[in-house]
Write a protein that holds these residues in place. Structure first.
Motif, PDB file in Angstrom:
ATOM      1  N   SER A  11       0.821  -1.213   0.000  1.00 60.70           N
ATOM      2  CA  SER A  11       0.000   0.000   0.000  1.00 60.70           C
ATOM      3  C   SER A  11       0.856   1.265   0.000  1.00 60.70           C
ATOM      4  O   SER A  11       1.927   1.320   0.609  1.00 60.70           O
ATOM      5  CB  SER A  11      -0.897   0.010   1.237  1.00 60.70           C
ATOM      6  N   ASP A  12       0.338   2.282  -0.675  1.00 59.62           N
ATOM      7  CA  ASP A  12       0.978   3.596  -0.685  1.00 59.62           C
ATOM      8  C   ASP A  12       0.397   4.511   0.381  1.00 59.62           C
ATOM      9  O   ASP A  12       0.784   5.680   0.480  1.00 59.62           O
ATOM     10  CB  ASP A  12       0.798   4.257  -2.062  1.00 59.62           C
ATOM     11  N   LYS A  13      -0.539   4.012   1.178  1.00 57.34           N
ATOM     12  CA  LYS A  13      -1.142   4.820   2.240  1.00 57.34           C
ATOM     13  C   LYS A  13      -0.078   5.222   3.257  1.00 57.34           C
ATOM     14  O   LYS A  13       0.876   4.488   3.485  1.00 57.34           O
ATOM     15  CB  LYS A  13      -2.256   4.044   2.940  1.00 57.34           C
ATOM     16  N   ALA A  14      -0.285   6.378   3.853  1.00 58.69           N
ATOM     17  CA  ALA A  14       0.650   6.858   4.869  1.00 58.69           C
ATOM     18  C   ALA A  14       0.672   5.878   6.046  1.00 58.69           C
ATOM     19  O   ALA A  14      -0.364   5.364   6.456  1.00 58.69           O
ATOM     20  CB  ALA A  14       0.228   8.233   5.341  1.00 58.69           C
ATOM     21  N   ARG A  15       1.841   5.653   6.560  1.00 57.72           N
ATOM     22  CA  ARG A  15       1.996   4.763   7.707  1.00 57.72           C
ATOM     23  C   ARG A  15       2.059   5.586   8.982  1.00 57.72           C
ATOM     24  O   ARG A  15       2.592   6.687   8.996  1.00 57.72           O
ATOM     25  CB  ARG A  15       3.255   3.929   7.552  1.00 57.72           C
ATOM     26  N   LEU A  16       1.503   5.033  10.035  1.00 58.26           N
ATOM     27  CA  LEU A  16       1.533   5.706  11.323  1.00 58.26           C
ATOM     28  C   LEU A  16       2.690   5.164  12.149  1.00 58.26           C
ATOM     29  O   LEU A  16       2.893   3.952  12.212  1.00 58.26           O
ATOM     30  CB  LEU A  16       0.228   5.469  12.080  1.00 58.26           C
ATOM     31  N   PRO A  17       3.415   6.039  12.823  1.00 57.23           N
ATOM     32  CA  PRO A  17       4.480   5.561  13.699  1.00 57.23           C
ATOM     33  C   PRO A  17       3.910   4.740  14.856  1.00 57.23           C
ATOM     34  O   PRO A  17       2.819   5.027  15.362  1.00 57.23           O
ATOM     35  CB  PRO A  17       5.118   6.850  14.224  1.00 57.23           C
ATOM     36  N   HIS A  18       4.655   3.745  15.265  1.00 56.86           N
ATOM     37  CA  HIS A  18       4.234   2.860  16.341  1.00 56.86           C
ATOM     38  C   HIS A  18       3.885   3.651  17.604  1.00 56.86           C
ATOM     39  O   HIS A  18       2.859   3.401  18.240  1.00 56.86           O
ATOM     40  CB  HIS A  18       5.345   1.857  16.624  1.00 56.86           C
ATOM     41  N   ASP A  19       4.715   4.610  17.969  1.00 58.98           N
ATOM     42  CA  ASP A  19       4.468   5.395  19.182  1.00 58.98           C
ATOM     43  C   ASP A  19       3.140   6.150  19.111  1.00 58.98           C
ATOM     44  O   ASP A  19       2.431   6.265  20.112  1.00 58.98           O
ATOM     45  CB  ASP A  19       5.612   6.385  19.432  1.00 58.98           C
ATOM     46  N   GLN A  20       2.784   6.635  17.932  1.00 61.89           N
ATOM     47  CA  GLN A  20       1.513   7.343  17.764  1.00 61.89           C
ATOM     48  C   GLN A  20       0.333   6.389  17.946  1.00 61.89           C
ATOM     49  O   GLN A  20      -0.634   6.701  18.640  1.00 61.89           O
ATOM     50  CB  GLN A  20       1.440   8.003  16.385  1.00 61.89           C
ATOM     51  N   VAL A  21       0.438   5.222  17.341  1.00 61.37           N
ATOM     52  CA  VAL A  21      -0.636   4.231  17.465  1.00 61.37           C
ATOM     53  C   VAL A  21      -0.804   3.813  18.923  1.00 61.37           C
ATOM     54  O   VAL A  21      -1.925   3.746  19.444  1.00 61.37           O
ATOM     55  CB  VAL A  21      -0.351   3.001  16.577  1.00 61.37           C
ATOM     56  N   MET A  22       0.305   3.554  19.601  1.00 68.24           N
ATOM     57  CA  MET A  22       0.230   3.131  21.002  1.00 68.24           C
ATOM     58  C   MET A  22      -0.365   4.239  21.875  1.00 68.24           C
ATOM     59  O   MET A  22      -1.181   3.958  22.763  1.00 68.24           O
ATOM     60  CB  MET A  22       1.608   2.710  21.508  1.00 68.24           C
ATOM     61  N   ALA A  23       0.015   5.481  21.627  1.00 70.59           N
ATOM     62  CA  ALA A  23      -0.534   6.602  22.405  1.00 70.59           C
ATOM     63  C   ALA A  23      -2.046   6.698  22.199  1.00 70.59           C
ATOM     64  O   ALA A  23      -2.805   6.904  23.153  1.00 70.59           O
ATOM     65  CB  ALA A  23       0.147   7.908  22.011  1.00 70.59           C
ATOM     66  N   GLU A  24      -2.495   6.519  20.955  1.00 71.22           N
ATOM     67  CA  GLU A  24      -3.929   6.567  20.668  1.00 71.22           C
ATOM     68  C   GLU A  24      -4.658   5.399  21.337  1.00 71.22           C
ATOM     69  O   GLU A  24      -5.770   5.577  21.858  1.00 71.22           O
ATOM     70  CB  GLU A  24      -4.171   6.566  19.163  1.00 71.22           C
ATOM     71  N   MET A  25      -4.059   4.227  21.319  1.00 74.98           N
ATOM     72  CA  MET A  25      -4.702   3.070  21.938  1.00 74.98           C
ATOM     73  C   MET A  25      -4.789   3.234  23.449  1.00 74.98           C
ATOM     74  O   MET A  25      -5.819   2.925  24.051  1.00 74.98           O
ATOM     75  CB  MET A  25      -3.956   1.777  21.578  1.00 74.98           C
ATOM     76  N   TRP A  26      -3.707   3.706  24.094  1.00 74.22           N
ATOM     77  CA  TRP A  26      -3.738   3.906  25.544  1.00 74.22           C
ATOM     78  C   TRP A  26      -4.766   4.966  25.912  1.00 74.22           C
ATOM     79  O   TRP A  26      -5.459   4.839  26.933  1.00 74.22           O
ATOM     80  CB  TRP A  26      -2.359   4.264  26.086  1.00 74.22           C
ATOM     81  N   ALA A  27      -4.908   5.991  25.080  1.00 79.18           N
ATOM     82  CA  ALA A  27      -5.921   7.022  25.337  1.00 79.18           C
ATOM     83  C   ALA A  27      -7.319   6.409  25.255  1.00 79.18           C
ATOM     84  O   ALA A  27      -8.189   6.703  26.086  1.00 79.18           O
ATOM     85  CB  ALA A  27      -5.769   8.177  24.356  1.00 79.18           C
ATOM     86  N   ALA A  28      -7.543   5.542  24.272  1.00 79.44           N
ATOM     87  CA  ALA A  28      -8.848   4.884  24.126  1.00 79.44           C
ATOM     88  C   ALA A  28      -9.120   3.966  25.325  1.00 79.44           C
ATOM     89  O   ALA A  28     -10.236   3.933  25.855  1.00 79.44           O
ATOM     90  CB  ALA A  28      -8.899   4.085  22.828  1.00 79.44           C
ATOM     91  N   ILE A  29      -8.102   3.244  25.762  1.00 74.69           N
ATOM     92  CA  ILE A  29      -8.261   2.362  26.928  1.00 74.69           C
ATOM     93  C   ILE A  29      -8.588   3.190  28.157  1.00 74.69           C
ATOM     94  O   ILE A  29      -9.496   2.850  28.924  1.00 74.69           O
ATOM     95  CB  ILE A  29      -6.989   1.513  27.134  1.00 74.69           C
TER      96      ILE A  29
END
Length: 63
Positions: free
Chosen positions: A36-54
């Protein structure tokens, strides 16, 4: 394809054919993501978003 039943202690699938089909589907999805040519999200950003959701959902009753 082999339709012999699989042991539920060993596999989540009922038959070898289902296991093979799922493996192919999964590999196709992974390859599509890699290609895919879609923009990739950095791991730290994904983890921060997941912890915020939790954190937002902690203490809420699960239906």
């Amino acid at each position: 394809m082999d339709s012999n039943p699989l042991d539920p202690c060993v596999s989540q699938f009922e038959t070898q054919a289902q296991a093979i089909s799922y493996e192919q589907w999964f590999c196709d999805k992974v390859q599509a993501a890699i290609d895919s040519d879609k923009a990739r999200l950095p791991h730290d950003q994904v983890m921060a978003e997941m912890w915020a959701a939790i954190d937002r959902h902690q203490g809420k009753k699960v239906a």
